[in-house]
Structure formats: structure tokens, C-alpha cells
Scaffold this active site. Structure first.
Site, short mmCIF file in Angstrom:
data_model
loop_
_atom_site.label_atom_id
_atom_site.label_comp_id
_atom_site.label_asym_id
_atom_site.label_seq_id
_atom_site.Cartn_x
_atom_site.Cartn_y
_atom_site.Cartn_z
N PHE A 1 0.87 -1.19 0.00
CA PHE A 1 0.00 0.00 0.00
C PHE A 1 0.91 1.24 0.00
CE2 PHE A 1 -2.75 3.23 1.83
CZ PHE A 1 -3.96 2.98 1.21
N ASP B 1 0.92 -5.45 8.20
CA ASP B 1 -0.15 -4.48 8.07
C ASP B 1 -1.41 -5.26 7.75
OD1 ASP B 1 -2.07 -2.75 7.00
OD2 ASP B 1 -0.56 -1.33 6.29
N TYR C 1 -11.31 1.55 10.41
CA TYR C 1 -12.48 2.10 9.72
C TYR C 1 -12.92 1.23 8.55
CZ TYR C 1 -8.51 4.13 7.18
OH TYR C 1 -7.32 4.30 6.52
N LYS C 2 -12.19 0.14 8.30
CA LYS C 2 -12.57 -0.77 7.21
C LYS C 2 -13.52 -1.84 7.76
CE LYS C 2 -8.54 0.65 4.63
NZ LYS C 2 -7.11 0.46 4.34
N ARG D 1 -13.03 -3.03 -7.30
CA ARG D 1 -12.93 -3.76 -6.02
C ARG D 1 -14.30 -3.90 -5.37
NH1 ARG D 1 -8.61 -1.59 -1.77
NH2 ARG D 1 -10.20 0.03 -1.63
C1 LIG Z 1 -6.22 1.56 4.35
C2 LIG Z 1 -4.79 1.24 4.48
C3 LIG Z 1 -3.90 2.14 5.06
C4 LIG Z 1 -4.39 3.50 5.48
O1 LIG Z 1 -3.52 4.22 6.26
P1 LIG Z 1 -4.08 5.54 6.97
O2 LIG Z 1 -2.94 6.08 7.73
O3 LIG Z 1 -5.24 5.13 7.83
O4 LIG Z 1 -4.58 6.46 5.91
C5 LIG Z 1 -2.57 1.75 5.19
N1 LIG Z 1 -2.15 0.54 4.77
C6 LIG Z 1 -3.00 -0.35 4.19
C7 LIG Z 1 -2.50 -1.68 3.73
C8 LIG Z 1 -4.33 -0.02 4.01
O5 LIG Z 1 -5.17 -0.88 3.44
#
Ligand SMILES: *Cc1c(COP(=O)(O)O)cnc(C)c1O
Length: 411
Positions: free
Chosen positions: A127, A200, A225-226, A370
Site C-alpha cells: 500500500f 499491516d 475504519y474498514k 474492487r
Molecule cells: C487503508 C490502508 C492504510 C491506510 O492508512 P491511513 O494512515 O489510515 O490512511 C494503510 N495501509 C493499508 C494496507 C491499508 O489498506
């Protein structure tokens, strides 16, 4: 052949043990919500809980709430509520800040725990924020980032380079394709090489069992939040394995992680245990909304959630196969997260047309549609309805309308 009829989907809904939990979420009429992997739906308990936090705890109790409503312990208390969802025994999870901040903090701590080793091993397809932060941590700590696909990480760790790796930092699921990575295998290979493993789990927390303790993970970072439906911008969490607590030296030594925060000492003395991973004042409104949101997980278990998630994605994949589209998500259960990615050159206008019809997913470049499946509130009939809408859009070519060519800021 799978039965993709609506009648069969309704029959599956009728005997779905998780079906009653759908009522615990507020979903607008006429919407099929398949974007819970980006922002979970609103849990029914949250508005009332927030109302109490804002009007009574903040409005009436004011500063006394840090003691009287136990705001002070919220980061470790909410962390303790998240712990069972990721297979962590008590006292190893703290809640707070964003995933990006927690990744930074944990990566620096990991590199500091392996002095003399100079490599942060990560995925070229990680990511974006994870990759950007790894680069920054490397600059800060005099390390370097080596990008190796998850499928080759164990081999690299087992080779000559392994001895120079401080930490292997991988995403549990590829956010584009939905592929589930070999968390146990990469962690074992990292440990055999004398390195640490940081996972992660943003795309698996609340959707896929993680078993942090059983797999001996070192650090785990995830957002809430997911699939946990904590609400927009709800705080992330960090798991630090107990065996590392005494030597854990995070980058961000904020006053809430001090041994005696209210002694207001000039020098930093780290707190014992996971409290050392606290940073500064937590976002109480978001954290208490999250605490209320995850109450629903006490009514089921990760095994039941995983079983339904796989059944939902199996059914959606069968429907997409019938439409003749390319599925980018692995078909083996052991390699699949809780989303289905469909490749199409016109992904963006197709999704825009679907959203207009009430089927909400999202897109990721270059060509991925997605669809995320939260087993707590997505039904089997939602799955066939979403696939039918996708088929209709493609058959009619309605996505070619110029109004779908406009891109919003957030996709
Ligand atoms: C959603 C997501 C993030 C988001 O990071 P934020 O700091 O909350 O914006 C980071 N890594 C992965 C793999 C994600 O899916």
C-alpha cells in the site's frame, strides 16, 4: 457449477447464522454496500454512544471525564477489545493515531531492535503509505529498503541477504487484487534469518483470522475504519509482542507513553507494557465510537465471519465468471482475503455507473474494480444483485455515458 440464482441466494440468507447481525448496522434502503473494505457501514450502536460521549461526557462531565468516564485508559481498553479479533492475548494492543503513524513508529522500533542490520524488506506492491514510510524510516535510520514481492520474500530471507534484514514489513492482503499473503511462512523465514516481522492487517482485521500470538508476529498494525466499521478516520491499532515490551523503543516517545505522565518530568522514562506504545492525547470521539462499533464482534467469532466471507466471495466469483470477466483475486481460499477484484479497462466508468444504481464498490489503478464483503452485513442476495447490476451495466453500455467520465477526488 455453483448455483448463482437469486432463489438460491435467498435460501442461503435464510440459513445464514450471521444474518441477524445485519440489523446491527444502518444501511440505506436500496444500497448494496461492497465498500466496507474502505469504510465500514455505520453500526446502529454508534450514534447513541457518540451522543453520550459528546453531550454528557464532554458537555457535562468536562475535564473530569478523563477519570470519571475512564478516557485515560481508552487506548489500552479499546486495544484490549481489538486483541481477540487478531488472536492476541491481553496487554499487547494499543489503539490510537493513524495507520501511517503506527507504521512509522513500529518500523523505527523494529530497525532499532536489530542494530547492525540495514535492510527493510517490503513489497513493491505494498500500500502506498507503507512504502513511502519505509523509505522515510530508511533515510532516518541509515537503512535501505529492498522491495521483494511477498511470494519471494521467504527465499530472500533464507539467502545470503537475509542476515542483513532488520524487518520484513508486508501487507496481509494485497489491496488491489485481494490476495492473502503467507503470513506464517514469511514470519517464520524472517525469524529464521534473525529479523523481525511487521504485518499491516488493514484489509484483514475483522474479516480474516490473524492469530498474532500463534504465529509469533512481532508487530501488527491495522486500521479500524474498514472491516471493523469504526467510522471515518477512526484510530488505528498497534500490536507489539509481549517478548519485545521491555526493549521496544518507539520513534514517538510522547508523554502518554511515559511511566508517570502526570509527574511532568523533563526526561522520558518509558511506561511498562503496551502503554509504552501510547503517544499523545487520543482522539476520544473517534476512539469511543470505535469501541461501540466493535461490540457486535462479541456476538460472533472470527471463524464464523471467515466462513461466510469465503462463501460470499465464492458466490461473487461464480457470478463474475458467468459474465465472462477476469477475476484478479486468487480462487484458493488460503490465498484470498475478503474482497474480489475484477479487471476491466473501463473500471472507473463501470464503477461510477454501478454506484449510481446503488451498488457501491471502488476502483484502484490501473484497471481494478474492487468489491469488499463484510460478512456482518452483506447478504448472499446482495451478492447476486450486485453481479446482476454489473451484467446490466456491461450489456447496456450505460457506463459509456459521458457523465461517468468525470473523476471525483477520492476514488
Ligand atoms: C487503508 C490502508 C492504510 C491506510 O492508512 P491511513 O494512515 O489510515 O490512511 C494503510 N495501509 C493499508 C494496507 C491499508 O489498506
Amino acid at each position: 457449477m455453483s448455483d448463482t440464482s437469486r432463489a438460491h441466494a435467498l435460501a442461503l440468507d435464510a440459513r445464514d447464522p450471521l444474518a441477524p447481525l445485519r440489523k446491527r448496522f444502518r444501511l440505506p434502503e436500496g444500497v448494496v454496500y461492497l465498500d466496507g473494505n474502505s469504510l465500514g457501514a455505520l453500526p446502529d450502536d454508534v450514534p447513541g454512544a457518540l451522543d453520550d460521549v459528546v453531550l454528557r461526557q464532554w458537555g457535562v462531565d468536562l475535564i473530569r471525564s478523563w477519570n470519571d468516564n475512564d478516557w485515560w485508559n481508552a487506548p489500552t481498553r479499546v486495544g484490549a477489545a481489538i486483541a481477540p479479533l487478531i488472536g492476541a492475548a491481553e496487554g499487547q494492543v494499543v489503539c490510537g493515531d493513524s495507520t501511517s503513524v503506527q507504521l512509522f513508529n513500529a518500523l523505527v522500533a523494529a530497525v532499532r531492535l536489530r542494530p547492525g542490520r540495514s535492510v527493510i524488506l517490503t513489497d513493491p506492491d505494498t500500500f502506498p503509505t507503507d512504502g513511502y514510510l519505509a523509505d522515510s524510516v530508511a533515510r532516518l535510520c541509515g537503512a535501505r529498503v529492498r522491495r521483494v514481492p511477498a511470494g519471494e520474500a521467504a527465499a530472500v530471507l533464507g539467502g545470503a541477504e537475509g542476515a542483513d534484514v532488520a524487518v520484513a514489513a508486508y501487507n496481509h492482503v494485497d489491496y488491489r487484487t485481494g490476495e492473502l499473503r503467507d503470513l506464517a511462512g514469511i514470519t517464520r523465514a524472517a525469524h529464521d534469518a534473525g529479523a523481525l516481522a511487521l504485518w499491516d492487517v488493514c484489509h484483514t482485521a475483522g474479516a480474516v483470522p490473524i492469530d498474532a500470538d500463534a504465529h509469533d508476529l512481532d508487530f501488527v498494525v491495522g486500521c479500524t475504519y474498514k472491516y471493523l466499521s469504526g467510522g471515518p478516520g477512526s484510530p488505528a491499532f498497534l500490536y507489539v509482542a509481549r517478548r519485545l515490551h521491555d526493549v521496544f523503543d518507539p520513534a514517538l516517545t510522547g508523554w502518554h507513553g511515559h511511566q508517570e505522565p502526570f509527574a511532568m518530568e523533563p526526561g522520558y522514562r518509558p511506561a511498562d507494557g503496551i502503554a509504552r506504545a501510547r503517544i499523545g492525547s487520543p482522539p476520544i470521539l473517534g476512539m469511543l465510537a470505535l469501541e461501540s462499533a466493535i461490540g457486535v464482534f462479541r456476538e460472533t467469532g472470527m471463524a464464523a465471519i471467515r466462513a461466510k466471507s469465503l462463501a460470499l466471495t465464492d458466490l461473487f466469483i461464480a457470478c463474475v465468471d458467468e459474465l465472462g470477466l477476469e477475476v484478479a483475486t486468487p480462487r484458493e481460499h488460503a490465498r484470498r482475503g475478503s474482497q474480489v477484484a475484477v479487471r476491466h479497462d473501463e473500471a472507473h466508468p463501470i464503477m461510477a455507473a454501478l454506484i449510481e444504481r446503488g451498488v457501491i464498490g471502488d476502483v484502484r489503478p490501473p484497471d481494478i474494480l474492487r468489491f469488499g464483503f463484510n460478512a456482518l452485513y452483506v447478504s448472499y442476495s446482495d451478492v447476486v444483485d450486485a453481479a446482476a447490476a454489473l451484467g446490466d451495466v456491461l450489456a447496456s453500455g450505460s457506463h459509456r455515458d459521458p457523465r461517468f467520465a468525470v473523476r471525483a477526488t477520492v476514488t
